[in-house]
Design an enzyme around this catalytic site. Structure first.
Site, short mmCIF file in Angstrom:
data_model
loop_
_atom_site.label_atom_id
_atom_site.label_comp_id
_atom_site.label_asym_id
_atom_site.label_seq_id
_atom_site.Cartn_x
_atom_site.Cartn_y
_atom_site.Cartn_z
CG ASP A 26 -1.76 1.31 1.31
OD1 ASP A 26 -1.71 1.96 0.43
OD2 ASP A 26 -2.72 1.08 2.12
CE1 TYR A 119 -7.54 11.84 -9.71
CE2 TYR A 119 -8.41 13.09 -11.60
CZ TYR A 119 -7.48 12.07 -10.98
OH TYR A 119 -6.75 11.38 -12.06
CB THR A 154 -8.70 2.13 -16.25
OG1 THR A 154 -8.85 3.37 -15.35
CG2 THR A 154 -7.62 2.27 -17.17
C1 8X3 Z 1 -8.29 10.87 -15.22
C2 8X3 Z 1 -8.92 11.89 -16.37
O1 8X3 Z 1 -10.76 13.82 -17.08
O2 8X3 Z 1 -11.04 12.14 -15.19
O3 8X3 Z 1 -7.38 11.56 -14.55
O4 8X3 Z 1 -9.57 13.72 -14.74
S1 8X3 Z 1 -10.18 13.06 -15.67
#
Ligand code: 8X3
Length: 219
Positions: A26, A119, A154
């Site tokens: 991990d 994110y 994915t």
């Molecule tokens: C993955 C692509 O566009 O969902 O990092 O941020 S997105």
């Protein structure tokens, strides 16, 4: 642990054609990371290429509604995990004055989209770390670069939407997303350039995608 089975499967498949070893740990656990790297058998202990690929999105919520657990997961895996693994591997590259680090970022590290907040922050951090690594490791001749994909089909969206497969499938409906193999191909290209060539920062999207928010879909 479910990834362990996949690693074992892959190991069995490839053993006939190449020598390989696998580690399953991990990246959020700093001791597990250093123990894993230290446990490598002698013939695998020299690491020439590090691909920092572990990363996930957890949730897609407006900032005021985001979950603290999701935020912890993204920052712990995408940012701190990448740092822990790099910290465990870089000293030997520095000592040998050679090596190659490929940081897997995202289009989310180049722009911010609605509800992407944390994110996007984690992938902007990867972008900054990639640049910082390149600067600090410059004197050792270590190659450092990032590959930043857009939409790749994915388990990414499955994880983001916590197993809501309908929602996850919808993300890739109506256009041809990248396949994992497309990104793997690019990483292979990056690694196999002559040593004086360092691909420092690369963004790859499906042809149907123009930005984090603009995707031409035919629904
Ligand atoms: C993955 C692509 O566009 O969902 O990092 O941020 S997105």
């Amino acid at each position: 642990m479910w990834k362990k089975e996949r690693l074992d499967e892959l190991k069995n498949k490839l053993t006939a054609s190449t020598k390989l070893t696998t580690l399953n740990f991990d990246v959020r656990d700093r001791n597990a990371v250093s123990n894993a790297v230290d446990s490598l058998p002698d013939e695998f202990s020299k690491i020439d290429v590090l691909i920092n690929n572990a990363g996930n999105a957890h949730g897609l919520d407006p900032i005021d509604q985001g979950s603290l657990d999701d935020w912890d997961a993204m920052l712990d895996i995408n940012v701190k995990g990448l740092l822990y693994v790099s910290k465990a591997v870089l000293p030997q590259m520095v000592e040998r004055k050679s090596g190659h680090v490929i940081n897997i970022g995202s289009i989310a590290g180049k722009e911010v989209y609605p509800k992407g907040n944390v994110y996007c922050a984690s992938k902007h951090a990867v972008d900054a770390i990639n640049q910082g690594m390149r600067i600090d490791l410059n004197e050792y001749g270590i190659r450092v670069g990032a590959v930043n994909p857009g939409a790749v089909e994915t388990e990414f969206s499955n994880v983001r939407f916590k197993g809501d497969t309908e929602k996850a499938k919808n993300v890739y409906k109506g256009f041809q997303p990248l396949k994992p193999e497309d990104v793997a191909d690019i990483i292979h290209f990056v690694i196999t350039r002559p040593y004086h060539v360092n691909i420092a920062d690369l963004v790859v999207m499906p042809t149907a995608q123009a930005s984090g928010t603009i995707v031409k879909k035919s629904l």
